[in-house]
Design a protein around this motif. Structure first.
Motif, short mmCIF file in Angstrom:
data_model
loop_
_atom_site.label_atom_id
_atom_site.label_comp_id
_atom_site.label_asym_id
_atom_site.label_seq_id
_atom_site.Cartn_x
_atom_site.Cartn_y
_atom_site.Cartn_z
N LEU A 531 0.81 -1.22 0.00
CA LEU A 531 0.00 0.00 0.00
C LEU A 531 0.84 1.27 0.00
N SER A 532 2.14 1.13 -0.11
CA SER A 532 3.04 2.28 -0.18
C SER A 532 4.33 1.85 -0.85
N LEU A 533 5.02 2.79 -1.48
CA LEU A 533 6.37 2.50 -1.96
C LEU A 533 7.32 2.21 -0.80
N SER A 534 6.99 2.70 0.37
CA SER A 534 7.80 2.50 1.57
C SER A 534 7.31 1.27 2.33
N HIS A 535 7.77 1.13 3.57
CA HIS A 535 7.31 0.07 4.47
C HIS A 535 6.06 0.45 5.23
N ASP A 536 5.68 1.74 5.18
CA ASP A 536 4.58 2.27 5.98
C ASP A 536 3.37 2.52 5.08
N PRO A 537 2.26 1.77 5.26
CA PRO A 537 1.11 1.93 4.37
C PRO A 537 0.49 3.31 4.39
N ALA A 538 0.79 4.10 5.41
CA ALA A 538 0.23 5.46 5.48
C ALA A 538 0.97 6.45 4.59
N LEU A 539 2.16 6.09 4.13
CA LEU A 539 2.94 7.02 3.30
C LEU A 539 2.56 6.82 1.83
N LYS A 540 1.81 7.75 1.30
CA LYS A 540 1.33 7.64 -0.08
C LYS A 540 2.19 8.47 -1.03
N GLY A 541 1.80 8.49 -2.29
CA GLY A 541 2.54 9.26 -3.29
C GLY A 541 3.88 8.64 -3.57
N ARG A 542 4.92 9.49 -3.54
CA ARG A 542 6.30 9.04 -3.78
C ARG A 542 7.15 9.44 -2.59
N PRO A 543 7.03 8.69 -1.47
CA PRO A 543 7.73 9.09 -0.26
C PRO A 543 9.25 9.08 -0.45
N SER A 544 9.92 9.92 0.31
CA SER A 544 11.38 9.99 0.26
C SER A 544 11.88 10.31 1.65
N GLY A 545 13.18 10.16 1.85
CA GLY A 545 13.79 10.51 3.12
C GLY A 545 13.55 9.51 4.23
N PHE A 546 12.99 8.32 3.91
CA PHE A 546 12.70 7.35 4.96
C PHE A 546 13.80 6.27 4.99
N THR A 547 13.86 5.59 6.10
CA THR A 547 14.76 4.46 6.27
C THR A 547 13.93 3.19 6.30
N LEU A 548 14.29 2.20 5.50
CA LEU A 548 13.54 0.95 5.45
C LEU A 548 13.98 0.05 6.60
N PRO A 549 13.07 -0.28 7.53
CA PRO A 549 13.46 -1.11 8.68
C PRO A 549 13.28 -2.59 8.39
N ILE A 550 14.35 -3.37 8.43
CA ILE A 550 14.30 -4.82 8.25
C ILE A 550 14.24 -5.46 9.63
N ARG A 551 13.14 -6.14 9.93
CA ARG A 551 12.98 -6.71 11.27
C ARG A 551 13.33 -8.19 11.33
N ASP A 552 13.39 -8.86 10.17
CA ASP A 552 13.74 -10.28 10.17
C ASP A 552 14.23 -10.65 8.78
N ILE A 553 14.96 -11.73 8.68
CA ILE A 553 15.40 -12.26 7.39
C ILE A 553 15.20 -13.77 7.42
N LEU A 554 14.39 -14.27 6.49
CA LEU A 554 14.11 -15.70 6.39
C LEU A 554 14.96 -16.29 5.26
N THR A 555 15.28 -17.56 5.38
CA THR A 555 16.08 -18.24 4.36
C THR A 555 15.27 -19.38 3.78
N TYR A 556 14.90 -19.25 2.51
CA TYR A 556 14.16 -20.30 1.80
C TYR A 556 15.14 -21.05 0.90
N MET A 557 15.86 -21.99 1.48
CA MET A 557 16.90 -22.70 0.72
C MET A 557 16.31 -23.54 -0.40
N GLY A 558 15.10 -24.09 -0.19
CA GLY A 558 14.47 -24.89 -1.23
C GLY A 558 14.08 -24.05 -2.43
N ALA A 559 13.47 -22.91 -2.17
CA ALA A 559 13.08 -22.02 -3.26
C ALA A 559 14.28 -21.26 -3.81
N GLY A 560 15.37 -21.23 -3.02
CA GLY A 560 16.56 -20.50 -3.45
C GLY A 560 16.41 -19.01 -3.26
#
Length: 597
Positions: A531-560
């Motif tokens: 719902l947004s170019l960013s991670h925050d669904p409330a940020l519409k249009g073409r948001p800029s100046g934000f930092t993308l927060p990565i809270r987890d990283i999953l590893t799908y070795m089967g799917a590669g």
């Protein structure tokens, strides 16, 4: 039924006065039998497995072997701008474009994803299209089809059954007992179980659970939860596998948990890899359906590009490209997630090169991105969206420009499809057209919802023109780019972020993944809001100046795939207060389903 008779009956269908399911019910009276559809497509009788009169599975391996020397047709991806929560008609446009190319006399196929029961019974509906641009027959398409998602769910859950049984037996028994049962102690760390259970409904109350409550024989007590089936790694494997041997190998590499010494526990370690492959076997062949105007459509793999790969399968596209002169495939949600995964994951793994990408745009969504009132599913649209407002449209075009730039960054020729709604004005359409053309994109206004293929000929002509021009397709990142830099490249060049931040658990997993040499060649499958170019669904249009927060990283070795999770998005959606299941029922006189859309 003759073509002229079919066209005559189609003219009797009025999308303004009739609901989608009512149109589908009437149109199903003059569908082509699937054996006729297959014959027209160039399939032999031995290459189809009928599931009733109008649906069949297609033996993709047999067809690809027979047609291995035939050149591929033109390859077209349909994506969109950042949508409202109502969706902007991407599946409808896909069906309309297939029908429009058919009107131009082209031999054309489509490929869309099988709808999940989650959105079908919740808010969005079944994703069969709408109006006079639908994939039929609607009821089986929407309600399980030939059982592919059931196979994914069962395959996934059997892996969890194997893990839980192993945890319980290792906790309750000695090494001697395990050895007598031909088992070796795996020393699984119960705090590092990567998988959860799968269910194909939106069931937010099952996101986090405690299981194994009871006695010694009632399982291993531990936290767990559910994700929606289409977010399963098994579904990702169904999307990207290329042969039965490739599928079998991938199914043995799924990481279910980790040992206490940090080594992964795979489905092969649990000796369940053969069984879960056997459960998935009935899902490997693509399903053959048709548009409302009788063009063939392959349905295979699942939706949700925000939490999954969100692409129709590689084997469906490979199959269609050998059978048709033009093949239209669909990617989930906007170009920032669906197209980005098509571009950098699907095309990398398939070896296929696209000729054109269609970006679906609506004045409604641009008004939202221009500062319009909040759009809430189930609530009446604010008058701002149904009355003229050129200022909102003009301001919202910044979102469209971001998606055009993403497609052009891939070196692909973009075509902006203005999906025309009844309330759109000439002034609003002119603003969209002028802005897109200034960004060097082709533009077409399409009336496929109201007029079917006849309403999509302008779009079809723009697409054929784009396909006949050379392009400079290339990937966003090289295979050997470190994972951290890959994530930041996607965040900056596609989302418009200034940078990326990581939680401690994400940093720990990032370091572990980058220390595993073979994962540096795994494409990156981002999870974030649609719902947004960013991670925050409330940020519409073409948001800029934000930092993308990565809270987890999953590893799908089967799917590669490496799967970074951005923001607060969940792998199990929730059910709304006014879900679609309230309107779905069965006509007891005819036995037909009503209320689907």
């Amino acid at each position: 039924m003759a073509v002229n008779d079919r066209e005559f009956h189609l003219k009797e269908l009025d999308p303004v006065l009739m609901k989608d399911w009512e149109i589908a019910e009437k149109a199903e009276d003059f569908l082509k039998p699937v054996k006729v559809l297959a014959m027209e497509l160039g399939l032999t009788e031995d290459e189809i497995i009928p599931h009733g009169k109008y649906i069949a599975k297609v033996d993709f391996a047999g067809v690809l072997a027979r047609l291995k020397d035939r050149p591929n047709g033109k390859y077209i991806d349909v994506t969109a701008i950042t949508p409202t929560p109502l969706g902007e008609g991407k599946s409808t446009t896909t069906m309309g474009l297939v029908q429009g190319l058919g009107k131009l006399g082209k031999k054309v196929t489509g490929a869309i994803r099988q709808p999940s029961s989650g959105p079908t019974f919740n808010i969005k509906g079944s994703a069969a299209g709408g109006g006079l641009s639908q994939c039929l027959p609607l009821s089986p398409f929407s309600l399980g089809l030939t059982g592919d998602i059931d196979a994914v769910t069962n395959s996934h859950n059997l892996a969890m059954v194997a893990l839980q049984a192993r945890l319980q037996h290792e906790a309750n028994n000695t090494d001697e007992f395990l050895s007598s049962r031909h088992l070796t102690r795996l020393d699984i760390d119960p705090s590092r179980v990567e998988m959860k259970w799968a269910m194909d409904f939106c069931a937010q109350s099952l996101r986090e659970i405690i299981m194994g409550i009871g006695g010694k024989t009632d399982g291993y007590r531990m936290p767990s939860g559910f994700g929606i089936s289409v977010s399963s790694e098994v579904m990702a494997i169904l999307s990207v596998f290329t042969s039965l041997s490739d599928l079998r190998e991938r199914m043995g590499k799924i990481i279910v948990a980790y040992r206490k010494n940090d080594e992964p526990v795979t489905t092969a370690d649990l000796e369940v890899d053969g069984a879960i492959t056997a459960l998935l076997l009935r899902a490997v062949n693509p399903n053959l359906l048709q548009t409302i105007e009788g063009q063939p459509v392959f349905v295979h793999a699942g939706p949700f590009a925000n939490i999954a790969i969100g692409q129709s399968s590689i084997v469906a596209d490979r199959l269609a490209l050998k059978l048709a002169d033009y093949h239209v495939t669909e990617s989930g949600f906007g170009a920032d997630i669906g197209f980005e995964k098509f571009w950098n994951i699907k095309c990398r793994l398939s070896g296929l090169k696209p000729d054109c990408a269609v970006i679906v745009v609506t004045a409604r969504a641009l008004k939202m991105h221009g500062g319009g009132p909040k759009v809430t599913p189930g609530a009446p649209l604010d008058p701002a969206y149904t009355t003229p407002n050129t200022k909102l449209v003009e301001k919202g075009c910044q979102n469209m420009l971001a998606h055009i730039q993403t497609v052009k960054t891939a070196g692909i020729n973009p075509v902006v499809c203005i999906n025309h709604f009844a309330a759109d004005t000439h002034e609003e359409i002119d603003i969209i057209r002028r802005t897109a053309e200034q960004a060097e994109a082709r533009v077409a206004v399409s009336h496929h919802w109201a007029k079917g293929g006849d309403g999509a000929t302008e779009l079809a002509e723009a697409v054929t023109d784009a396909c006949n021009e050379p392009n400079n397709f290339h990937f966003l990142y090289p295979e050997n780019m470190p994972l951290k830099k890959r994530i930041e490249t996607i965040a900056r060049k596609v989302y418009g972020a200034n940078g990326v931040s990581y939680t401690p658990i994400a940093m720990e997993k990032l370091a572990r993944i980058e220390s595993m040499g073979d994962t540096q060649f795994m494409p990156t499958c981002m999870v974030k809001t649609h719902l947004s170019l960013s991670h925050d669904p409330a940020l519409k249009g073409r948001p800029s100046g934000f930092t993308l927060p990565i809270r987890d990283i999953l590893t799908y070795m089967g799917a590669g795939l490496v799967v970074p999770v951005a923001g607060d998005i969940k792998l199990m959606p929730g059910t709304s207060s006014d879900p679609n299941f309230k309107r779905i029922d069965v006509d007891t006189q005819t036995g037909k389903v009503k209320g689907l859309f």
